[in-house]
Design an enzyme around this catalytic site. Structure first.
Site: not given
Length: 199
Positions: A88, A128, A156, A158
């Protein structure tokens, strides 16, 4: 038989997202009218609705749809459940696997429903840590088991594609309740079983 798409999308949401994505492409310096990008805003709009369809689903209802009275109290484990979600913070994917265990307290659920519960919460904008506890909470609410355990291992993008760019990093989160929280022997048995290859 001809190929048929079965996904359904909200037309109002699709139109709104398409406009936003078209504007974003232009702000990034692209020509949204060139051939390769003509349908990109529509594809992105539909993809984003698909990737966040968990908001429309109820995990407890899914578990209750295949809830069976059964007089067993041994640990049930489903491990290596693949998951795909969206961070997010940067709206970039993270992906990995979930391991779930519960100790029945008069009721069991269909094994496939545990995989569906993972998808309900993974198909939302997530972190997570919250994903792990939401899965546990739904199982606890629906089945009232003697214990629940959830471990998630994920990579991830990111962290991999931007920022620190650590390509081999894996994030592990866990949540325990009942016997798994209070009994270290039960918890250790679960952790040993999800780490082993029984084949």
């Amino acid at each position: 038989m001809a190929y048929r798409k079965t996904e359904e999308y909200d037309e109002r949401v699709t139109e709104g997202l398409m406009k936003s994505y078209k504007d974003a492409l232009q702000l990034l310096g692209e020509d949204s009218e060139r051939e390769g990008l003509l349908k990109t805003p529509e594809r992105m709009a539909k993809a984003m609705q698909y990737l966040t369809q968990g908001y429309e689903l109820n995990a407890v209802d899914i578990l209750n749809s295949a809830k069976f009275k059964e007089d067993v109290s041994e640990m049930v484990i489903v491990k290596d459940i693949e998951l795909y979600s969206m961070c997010e913070h940067h709206m970039l994917p993270f992906f990995g696997k979930a391991h779930i265990a519960y100790i029945p307290n008069g009721y069991i659920t269909g094994l496939s429903k545990l995989g569906r519960v993972v998808d309900v919460f993974a198909r939302r904008l997530q972190v997570q840590e919250r994903l792990t506890t939401q899965i546990l909470g739904a199982i606890k609410e629906a089945l009232n088991p003697l214990g629940v355990a959830v471990v998630i291992e994920a990579k991830h993008l990111c962290m991999m594609m931007r920022g620190v760019q650590k390509q081999n990093s894996v994030t592990t989160t866990s949540a325990f309740d009942g016997e798994f929280l209070h009994n270290h022997i039960t918890r250790n048995e679960f952790l040993k079983l999800i780490a082993s290859d029984l084949s």
